[in-house]
Design a protein around this motif. Structure first.
Motif, PDB file in Angstrom:
ATOM      1  N   ASP A  58       0.716  -1.057  -0.155  1.00  0.00           N
ATOM      2  CA  ASP A  58       0.139  -0.167   0.033  1.00  0.00           C
ATOM      3  C   ASP A  58       0.846   1.198  -0.080  1.00  0.00           C
ATOM      4  O   ASP A  58       0.408   2.150  -0.622  1.00  0.00           O
ATOM      5  CB  ASP A  58      -0.873   0.082   1.151  1.00  0.00           C
ATOM      6  N   TYR A  59       1.979   1.219   0.844  1.00  0.00           N
ATOM      7  CA  TYR A  59       2.814   2.496   0.727  1.00  0.00           C
ATOM      8  C   TYR A  59       3.518   2.751  -0.512  1.00  0.00           C
ATOM      9  O   TYR A  59       3.572   3.991  -0.995  1.00  0.00           O
ATOM     10  CB  TYR A  59       3.879   2.465   2.088  1.00  0.00           C
ATOM     11  N   MET A  60       3.701   1.745  -1.462  1.00  0.00           N
ATOM     12  CA  MET A  60       4.309   2.060  -2.684  1.00  0.00           C
ATOM     13  C   MET A  60       2.982   2.775  -3.583  1.00  0.00           C
ATOM     14  O   MET A  60       3.450   3.452  -4.368  1.00  0.00           O
ATOM     15  CB  MET A  60       4.775   0.700  -3.475  1.00  0.00           C
ATOM     16  N   ARG A  61       1.653   2.087  -3.635  1.00  0.00           N
ATOM     17  CA  ARG A  61       0.663   2.683  -4.211  1.00  0.00           C
ATOM     18  C   ARG A  61       0.454   4.113  -3.945  1.00  0.00           C
ATOM     19  O   ARG A  61       0.460   4.955  -4.662  1.00  0.00           O
ATOM     20  CB  ARG A  61      -0.591   1.918  -3.968  1.00  0.00           C
ATOM     21  N   ASP A  62       0.534   4.478  -2.632  1.00  0.00           N
ATOM     22  CA  ASP A  62       0.656   5.890  -2.120  1.00  0.00           C
ATOM     23  C   ASP A  62       1.493   6.653  -2.590  1.00  0.00           C
ATOM     24  O   ASP A  62       1.321   8.017  -3.070  1.00  0.00           O
ATOM     25  CB  ASP A  62       0.395   5.775  -0.547  1.00  0.00           C
ATOM     26  N   LEU A  63       2.833   6.351  -2.794  1.00  0.00           N
ATOM     27  CA  LEU A  63       4.085   7.042  -3.463  1.00  0.00           C
ATOM     28  C   LEU A  63       3.684   7.292  -4.599  1.00  0.00           C
ATOM     29  O   LEU A  63       3.889   8.372  -5.214  1.00  0.00           O
ATOM     30  CB  LEU A  63       5.231   6.317  -3.114  1.00  0.00           C
ATOM     31  N   TYR A  64       3.105   6.216  -5.495  1.00  0.00           N
ATOM     32  CA  TYR A  64       2.934   6.306  -6.705  1.00  0.00           C
ATOM     33  C   TYR A  64       1.782   7.423  -6.980  1.00  0.00           C
ATOM     34  O   TYR A  64       1.763   8.321  -7.844  1.00  0.00           O
ATOM     35  CB  TYR A  64       2.529   5.128  -7.413  1.00  0.00           C
ATOM     36  N   ARG A  65       0.718   7.276  -6.240  1.00  0.00           N
ATOM     37  CA  ARG A  65      -0.307   8.517  -6.503  1.00  0.00           C
ATOM     38  C   ARG A  65       0.004   9.795  -5.872  1.00  0.00           C
ATOM     39  O   ARG A  65       0.066  10.690  -6.609  1.00  0.00           O
ATOM     40  CB  ARG A  65      -1.524   8.015  -5.449  1.00  0.00           C
ATOM     41  N   ILE A  66       0.923  10.005  -4.990  1.00  0.00           N
ATOM     42  CA  ILE A  66       1.538  11.356  -4.838  1.00  0.00           C
ATOM     43  C   ILE A  66       2.364  11.739  -5.722  1.00  0.00           C
ATOM     44  O   ILE A  66       2.381  12.939  -6.297  1.00  0.00           O
ATOM     45  CB  ILE A  66       2.329  11.390  -3.380  1.00  0.00           C
TER      46      ILE A  66
END
Length: 74
Positions: free
Chosen positions: A57-65
């Motif tokens: 999830d933290y990688m997805r969040d980084l991508y979205r940001i």
């Protein structure tokens, strides 16, 4: 810098012609850049990730940001 001197020269050369929009030269630059990245990581070709790869999830969040997706949703 991660971009070798020859790559910097090519970028400057392409940007000097039609604002860097020449399709053939752009594709050549991208191919060269990809080859350089693959070489840096010790790979011979582009990896083919499995469809069942788990993305934290933290990688997805980084991508979205980084991609600006988060701002568009708000």
């Amino acid at each position: 810098s991660l971009i070798p001197e020859t790559g910097k020269k090519k970028v400057a050369e392409i940007q000097g012609h039609a604002g860097g929009r020449r399709s053939g030269q752009s594709h050549e630059l991208l191919r060269d850049f990809e080859a350089t990245l693959l070489q840096m990581f010790g790979l011979r070709r582009r990896p083919q990730p499995s469809k069942s790869a788990v993305i934290p999830d933290y990688m997805r969040d980084l991508y979205r940001i980084q991609s600006g997706e988060e701002e568009e949703e708000e």
